[in-house]
Scaffold this motif. Sequence first.
Motif, PDB file in Angstrom:
ATOM      1  N   ILE A  37       0.816  -1.222   0.000  1.00 49.75           N
ATOM      2  CA  ILE A  37       0.000   0.000   0.000  1.00 49.75           C
ATOM      3  C   ILE A  37       0.850   1.272   0.000  1.00 49.75           C
ATOM      4  O   ILE A  37       0.477   2.274  -0.608  1.00 49.75           O
ATOM      5  N   THR A  38       2.004   1.241   0.639  1.00 52.25           N
ATOM      6  CA  THR A  38       2.853   2.438   0.693  1.00 52.25           C
ATOM      7  C   THR A  38       3.599   2.675  -0.616  1.00 52.25           C
ATOM      8  O   THR A  38       4.219   3.724  -0.791  1.00 52.25           O
ATOM      9  N   ARG A  39       3.545   1.712  -1.540  1.00 55.17           N
ATOM     10  CA  ARG A  39       4.277   1.837  -2.807  1.00 55.17           C
ATOM     11  C   ARG A  39       3.337   1.880  -4.009  1.00 55.17           C
ATOM     12  O   ARG A  39       3.800   1.916  -5.152  1.00 55.17           O
ATOM     13  N   GLN A  40       2.023   1.864  -3.765  1.00 52.82           N
ATOM     14  CA  GLN A  40       1.078   1.909  -4.880  1.00 52.82           C
ATOM     15  C   GLN A  40       1.094   3.285  -5.526  1.00 52.82           C
ATOM     16  O   GLN A  40       1.379   4.291  -4.882  1.00 52.82           O
ATOM     17  N   GLY A  41       0.816   3.314  -6.825  1.00 51.66           N
ATOM     18  CA  GLY A  41       0.798   4.575  -7.566  1.00 51.66           C
ATOM     19  C   GLY A  41       2.167   5.020  -8.050  1.00 51.66           C
ATOM     20  O   GLY A  41       2.301   6.123  -8.586  1.00 51.66           O
ATOM     21  N   MET A  42       3.183   4.166  -7.881  1.00 50.16           N
ATOM     22  CA  MET A  42       4.546   4.506  -8.294  1.00 50.16           C
ATOM     23  C   MET A  42       4.977   3.745  -9.551  1.00 50.16           C
ATOM     24  O   MET A  42       6.145   3.773  -9.924  1.00 50.16           O
ATOM     25  N   GLY A  43       4.055   3.016 -10.162  1.00 52.29           N
ATOM     26  CA  GLY A  43       4.384   2.255 -11.363  1.00 52.29           C
ATOM     27  C   GLY A  43       5.020   0.902 -11.097  1.00 52.29           C
ATOM     28  O   GLY A  43       5.466   0.232 -12.031  1.00 52.29           O
ATOM     29  N   ILE A  44       5.064   0.483  -9.848  1.00 52.02           N
ATOM     30  CA  ILE A  44       5.709  -0.795  -9.521  1.00 52.02           C
ATOM     31  C   ILE A  44       4.959  -1.969 -10.136  1.00 52.02           C
ATOM     32  O   ILE A  44       5.578  -2.888 -10.679  1.00 52.02           O
ATOM     33  N   ALA A  45       3.635  -1.941 -10.081  1.00 54.71           N
ATOM     34  CA  ALA A  45       2.856  -3.051 -10.650  1.00 54.71           C
ATOM     35  C   ALA A  45       3.142  -3.183 -12.141  1.00 54.71           C
ATOM     36  O   ALA A  45       3.399  -4.290 -12.633  1.00 54.71           O
ATOM     37  N   THR A  46       3.107  -2.070 -12.850  1.00 51.12           N
ATOM     38  CA  THR A  46       3.370  -2.119 -14.297  1.00 51.12           C
ATOM     39  C   THR A  46       4.790  -2.604 -14.570  1.00 51.12           C
ATOM     40  O   THR A  46       5.009  -3.439 -15.453  1.00 51.12           O
ATOM     41  N   ARG A  47       5.770  -2.104 -13.810  1.00 47.78           N
ATOM     42  CA  ARG A  47       7.160  -2.543 -14.003  1.00 47.78           C
ATOM     43  C   ARG A  47       7.299  -4.037 -13.743  1.00 47.78           C
ATOM     44  O   ARG A  47       8.013  -4.741 -14.470  1.00 47.78           O
ATOM     45  N   LYS A  87      -1.246  -2.301 -19.225  1.00 57.13           N
ATOM     46  CA  LYS A  87      -0.043  -1.503 -19.482  1.00 57.13           C
ATOM     47  C   LYS A  87       1.200  -2.382 -19.500  1.00 57.13           C
ATOM     48  O   LYS A  87       2.166  -2.080 -20.200  1.00 57.13           O
ATOM     49  N   GLY A  88       1.177  -3.477 -18.753  1.00 62.09           N
ATOM     50  CA  GLY A  88       2.307  -4.385 -18.691  1.00 62.09           C
ATOM     51  C   GLY A  88       2.357  -5.393 -19.829  1.00 62.09           C
ATOM     52  O   GLY A  88       3.279  -6.198 -19.905  1.00 62.09           O
ATOM     53  N   GLY A  89       1.349  -5.376 -20.702  1.00 65.31           N
ATOM     54  CA  GLY A  89       1.394  -6.246 -21.876  1.00 65.31           C
ATOM     55  C   GLY A  89       0.359  -7.361 -21.916  1.00 65.31           C
ATOM     56  O   GLY A  89       0.255  -8.068 -22.925  1.00 65.31           O
ATOM     57  N   PHE A  90      -0.393  -7.562 -20.847  1.00 66.85           N
ATOM     58  CA  PHE A  90      -1.451  -8.564 -20.889  1.00 66.85           C
ATOM     59  C   PHE A  90      -2.514  -8.127 -21.886  1.00 66.85           C
ATOM     60  O   PHE A  90      -2.737  -6.935 -22.102  1.00 66.85           O
ATOM     61  N   GLU A  91      -3.177  -9.101 -22.495  1.00 66.37           N
ATOM     62  CA  GLU A  91      -4.270  -8.835 -23.428  1.00 66.37           C
ATOM     63  C   GLU A  91      -5.554  -9.364 -22.823  1.00 66.37           C
ATOM     64  O   GLU A  91      -5.594 -10.481 -22.297  1.00 66.37           O
ATOM     65  N   ASP A  92      -6.612  -8.564 -22.926  1.00 63.48           N
ATOM     66  CA  ASP A  92      -7.925  -8.994 -22.476  1.00 63.48           C
ATOM     67  C   ASP A  92      -8.502  -9.920 -23.548  1.00 63.48           C
ATOM     68  O   ASP A  92      -8.557  -9.556 -24.716  1.00 63.48           O
ATOM     69  N   THR A  93      -8.892 -11.127 -23.158  1.00 67.20           N
ATOM     70  CA  THR A  93      -9.426 -12.080 -24.126  1.00 67.20           C
ATOM     71  C   THR A  93     -10.846 -11.725 -24.555  1.00 67.20           C
ATOM     72  O   THR A  93     -11.353 -12.298 -25.513  1.00 67.20           O
ATOM     73  N   GLY A  94     -11.489 -10.808 -23.815  1.00 66.60           N
ATOM     74  CA  GLY A  94     -12.878 -10.475 -24.100  1.00 66.60           C
ATOM     75  C   GLY A  94     -13.849 -11.438 -23.433  1.00 66.60           C
ATOM     76  O   GLY A  94     -15.052 -11.242 -23.473  1.00 66.60           O
ATOM     77  N   GLU A  95     -13.301 -12.475 -22.822  1.00 66.70           N
ATOM     78  CA  GLU A  95     -14.123 -13.457 -22.117  1.00 66.70           C
ATOM     79  C   GLU A  95     -14.241 -13.060 -20.647  1.00 66.70           C
ATOM     80  O   GLU A  95     -13.447 -12.272 -20.144  1.00 66.70           O
ATOM     81  N   GLU A  96     -15.213 -13.643 -19.979  1.00 61.74           N
ATOM     82  CA  GLU A  96     -15.438 -13.365 -18.561  1.00 61.74           C
ATOM     83  C   GLU A  96     -15.461 -14.663 -17.779  1.00 61.74           C
ATOM     84  O   GLU A  96     -15.990 -15.666 -18.235  1.00 61.74           O
ATOM     85  N   TRP A  97     -14.843 -14.639 -16.593  1.00 58.77           N
ATOM     86  CA  TRP A  97     -14.916 -15.754 -15.654  1.00 58.77           C
ATOM     87  C   TRP A  97     -15.934 -15.335 -14.591  1.00 58.77           C
ATOM     88  O   TRP A  97     -15.663 -14.432 -13.797  1.00 58.77           O
ATOM     89  N   PRO A  98     -17.114 -15.984 -14.568  1.00 57.58           N
ATOM     90  CA  PRO A  98     -18.178 -15.526 -13.673  1.00 57.58           C
ATOM     91  C   PRO A  98     -18.042 -16.011 -12.229  1.00 57.58           C
ATOM     92  O   PRO A  98     -18.808 -15.596 -11.379  1.00 57.58           O
ATOM     93  N   HIS A  99     -17.065 -16.864 -11.949  1.00 56.55           N
ATOM     94  CA  HIS A  99     -16.986 -17.538 -10.652  1.00 56.55           C
ATOM     95  C   HIS A  99     -15.932 -16.964  -9.703  1.00 56.55           C
ATOM     96  O   HIS A  99     -15.460 -17.665  -8.820  1.00 56.55           O
ATOM     97  N   GLY A 100     -15.553 -15.706  -9.860  1.00 56.36           N
ATOM     98  CA  GLY A 100     -14.565 -15.110  -8.962  1.00 56.36           C
ATOM     99  C   GLY A 100     -15.118 -14.974  -7.546  1.00 56.36           C
ATOM    100  O   GLY A 100     -16.313 -14.776  -7.351  1.00 56.36           O
TER     101      GLY A 100
END
Length: 159
Positions: A87-97, A133-146
């Motif tokens: 939480i203290t490092r969110q918003g710094m681009g770490i997830a994308t990196r 932003k990191g390069g994943f592609e959305d398949t357009g499909e949905e997983w309804p069981h989350g």
Amino acid sequence: MSLSLRLEPIGPDQLDRVAGVRVAPEQLKFSGSVQEAFEAAEEGVDFHGMFLGPDAVGFFKIDRLYATRFPFVAAGDIGLRAFMVDITRQGMGIATRAVLALPAYLNTTYTAAKTIWLTVNKANPAAVRAYLKGGFEDTGEEWPHGDAGPQHILQLALS
């Protein structure tokens, strides 16, 4: 000068290396906590940390049995789970990196996998943005069981 982000494997007995990684209470429904990941210790699931210098700034799991859990995943492919940035490092681009670094990092350990998959809750737009932003592609499909509702299905080629 900013420190380079490192991804490293974390053994099942190394909770202390990443125990300080925390997410906001409202994010727990999406990622869970590091402690919960270690307590669950599922078969076929490996732990990994994100580090800036000596500091753990994130955590994720790689699920080698993802294809047995999700029908849309090809045999031998892997899944990304419980991806979290402190939480203290969110918003710094770490997830994308971290996501950008995944293919090179994973290709060294999971050499047979051609694709990494994930499901991300539709109510978690910040995570969706980081993955795309990191390069994943959305398949357009949905997983309804989350656990926390319907999810987008994303994939990223590894080779």
